[in-house]
Scaffold this motif. Structure first.
Motif, mmCIF file in Angstrom:
data_model
loop_
_atom_site.group_PDB
_atom_site.id
_atom_site.type_symbol
_atom_site.label_atom_id
_atom_site.label_comp_id
_atom_site.label_asym_id
_atom_site.label_seq_id
_atom_site.Cartn_x
_atom_site.Cartn_y
_atom_site.Cartn_z
ATOM 1 N N THR A 191 5.545 5.442 1.859
ATOM 2 C CA THR A 191 5.307 6.574 0.990
ATOM 3 C C THR A 191 5.467 6.162 -0.465
ATOM 4 O O THR A 191 6.433 5.496 -0.824
ATOM 5 C CB THR A 191 6.297 7.710 1.303
ATOM 6 O OG1 THR A 191 6.135 8.090 2.665
ATOM 7 C CG2 THR A 191 6.066 8.906 0.408
ATOM 8 N N TYR A 192 4.521 6.573 -1.303
ATOM 9 C CA TYR A 192 4.662 6.368 -2.742
ATOM 10 C C TYR A 192 5.669 7.368 -3.283
ATOM 11 O O TYR A 192 5.502 8.575 -3.143
ATOM 12 C CB TYR A 192 3.316 6.543 -3.445
ATOM 13 C CG TYR A 192 3.432 6.505 -4.945
ATOM 14 C CD1 TYR A 192 3.935 5.382 -5.580
ATOM 15 C CD2 TYR A 192 3.060 7.599 -5.715
ATOM 16 C CE1 TYR A 192 4.060 5.331 -6.953
ATOM 17 C CE2 TYR A 192 3.176 7.558 -7.090
ATOM 18 C CZ TYR A 192 3.673 6.430 -7.706
ATOM 19 O OH TYR A 192 3.795 6.396 -9.064
ATOM 20 N N GLU A 193 6.725 6.893 -3.866
ATOM 21 C CA GLU A 193 7.814 7.755 -4.324
ATOM 22 C C GLU A 193 7.684 7.992 -5.821
ATOM 23 O O GLU A 193 8.292 7.312 -6.641
ATOM 24 C CB GLU A 193 9.160 7.123 -3.978
ATOM 25 C CG GLU A 193 9.360 6.971 -2.469
ATOM 26 C CD GLU A 193 10.638 6.253 -2.115
ATOM 27 O OE1 GLU A 193 11.309 5.755 -3.032
ATOM 28 O OE2 GLU A 193 10.962 6.190 -0.926
ATOM 29 N N GLY A 194 6.870 8.969 -6.179
ATOM 30 C CA GLY A 194 6.676 9.295 -7.576
ATOM 31 C C GLY A 194 7.681 10.321 -8.064
ATOM 32 O O GLY A 194 8.510 10.834 -7.315
ATOM 33 N N VAL A 199 0.863 -1.173 0.000
ATOM 34 C CA VAL A 199 0.000 0.000 0.000
ATOM 35 C C VAL A 199 0.901 1.225 0.000
ATOM 36 O O VAL A 199 1.690 1.428 0.926
ATOM 37 C CB VAL A 199 -0.926 0.017 1.227
ATOM 38 C CG1 VAL A 199 -1.713 1.326 1.284
ATOM 39 C CG2 VAL A 199 -1.878 -1.170 1.191
ATOM 40 N N ALA A 200 0.815 2.028 -1.055
ATOM 41 C CA ALA A 200 1.676 3.198 -1.222
ATOM 42 C C ALA A 200 0.845 4.460 -1.026
ATOM 43 O O ALA A 200 -0.168 4.650 -1.682
ATOM 44 C CB ALA A 200 2.314 3.181 -2.607
ATOM 45 N N ILE A 201 1.290 5.325 -0.125
ATOM 46 C CA ILE A 201 0.488 6.474 0.302
ATOM 47 C C ILE A 201 1.063 7.757 -0.290
ATOM 48 O O ILE A 201 2.269 8.009 -0.197
ATOM 49 C CB ILE A 201 0.475 6.576 1.828
ATOM 50 C CG1 ILE A 201 0.073 5.238 2.453
ATOM 51 C CG2 ILE A 201 -0.469 7.675 2.284
ATOM 52 C CD1 ILE A 201 0.327 5.167 3.942
ATOM 53 N N GLU A 202 0.196 8.556 -0.874
ATOM 54 C CA GLU A 202 0.638 9.828 -1.424
ATOM 55 C C GLU A 202 0.972 10.809 -0.301
ATOM 56 O O GLU A 202 0.392 10.747 0.786
ATOM 57 C CB GLU A 202 -0.435 10.417 -2.335
ATOM 58 C CG GLU A 202 -0.640 9.616 -3.618
ATOM 59 C CD GLU A 202 -1.665 10.231 -4.544
ATOM 60 O OE1 GLU A 202 -2.288 11.234 -4.143
ATOM 61 O OE2 GLU A 202 -1.835 9.718 -5.652
ATOM 62 N N PRO A 203 1.913 11.742 -0.526
ATOM 63 C CA PRO A 203 2.299 12.704 0.513
ATOM 64 C C PRO A 203 1.110 13.514 1.020
ATOM 65 O O PRO A 203 0.176 13.833 0.273
ATOM 66 C CB PRO A 203 3.308 13.602 -0.211
ATOM 67 C CG PRO A 203 3.872 12.747 -1.297
ATOM 68 C CD PRO A 203 2.727 11.891 -1.753
ATOM 69 N N GLY A 204 1.156 13.833 2.308
ATOM 70 C CA GLY A 204 0.096 14.623 2.908
ATOM 71 C C GLY A 204 -0.033 14.334 4.388
ATOM 72 O O GLY A 204 0.645 13.462 4.935
ATOM 73 N N ASN A 205 -0.915 15.090 5.046
ATOM 74 C CA ASN A 205 -1.220 14.886 6.459
ATOM 75 C C ASN A 205 -2.549 14.145 6.569
ATOM 76 O O ASN A 205 -3.569 14.595 6.023
ATOM 77 C CB ASN A 205 -1.306 16.223 7.189
ATOM 78 C CG ASN A 205 0.020 16.954 7.209
ATOM 79 O OD1 ASN A 205 1.077 16.329 7.254
ATOM 80 N ND2 ASN A 205 -0.019 18.283 7.160
#
Length: 219
Positions: free
Chosen positions: A54-57, A32-38
């Motif tokens: 963290t999803y590293e795009g 499960v890769a999570i986009e940056p944010g709070n």
């Protein structure tokens, strides 16, 4: 979208939904890769999901930290009961008076993660932990603090000074095969690593303990 399970191919409206989809799949070690944010949420991992990171795009909006702050009271930010789990490149902020990560399983690995806990009392019964586990634990390049500034620049003030509160970095609840902590930091806590039972092996490598007001390691 707030996060994506790229391997499974689903983009979902919440982190927990991605976890639930991964747990329902037949593939082991779903990511499960999570986009940056709070994110203000409490997460539960119960089966099949090995990694939350963290999803590293490559796009600018895909860069930055993933900060998970507990929303519910009387619960850890991450409650993990799966046999094996890996947490990678997150900022995890516990609710005041609660653990950041509670783990019951065989193996937990934590990499490149900031963990912030905030005890609200001075009695031993008020103790809170960055990670509380009854399994094998590996921690690499991570930081445990009793309040302070995250790597993303957000500030969390402790309720009590470290000399008075009951914030700890790691607690191992039962006899386990191994605990390994490498290239990590424990700062502004009552204690660093605490084991309640004799364990077969504890390895601490290139790890800093600063402003620890009791014991860095207590077995």
């Amino acid at each position: 979208p707030t996060n994506a399970n790229r391997e499974f191919g689903a983009i979902t409206a919440s982190i927990q939904e991605s976890i639930d989809i991964a747990e329902g799949s037949l593939s082991p070690a779903d990511l499960v890769a999570i986009e940056p944010g709070n994110y203000f949420t409490n997460l539960t991992l119960t089966d099949s999901v090995d990694i939350v990171r963290t999803y590293e795009g490559t796009n600018p909006d895909e860069q930055g930290d993933v900060e998970i702050s507990a929303r519910a009271t009387n619960a850890p930010a991450l409650n993990i009961t799966t046999a094996s789990a890996t947490i990678d490149n997150l900022v995890i902020v516990a609710d005041s008076g609660e653990n950041a990560i509670t783990h019951s399983g065989d193996i937990l690995s934590v990499y490149d993660t900031d963990v912030i806990v905030n005890a609200t009392g001075t009695d031993t019964a008020d103790a809170v932990f960055g990670v509380e586990t009854d399994g094998n634990l590996t921690v690499v390049r991570s930081r445990f603090t009793g309040g302070g500034v995250t790597k993303g620049g957000n500030t969390f003030e402790p309720s009590l000074p470290p000399s008075a509160n009951q914030s700890f970095g790691i607690r191992v609840d039962a006899a386990t095969y191994a605990v390994t902590v490498s290239q990590s930091e424990f700062v502004g806590l009552r204690g660093g690593i605490r084991t309640l039972e004799p364990i077969n092996q504890t390895v601490i490598i290139q790890t800093d303990f600063r402003k620890i007001y009791a014991k860095a390691y207590n077995a």
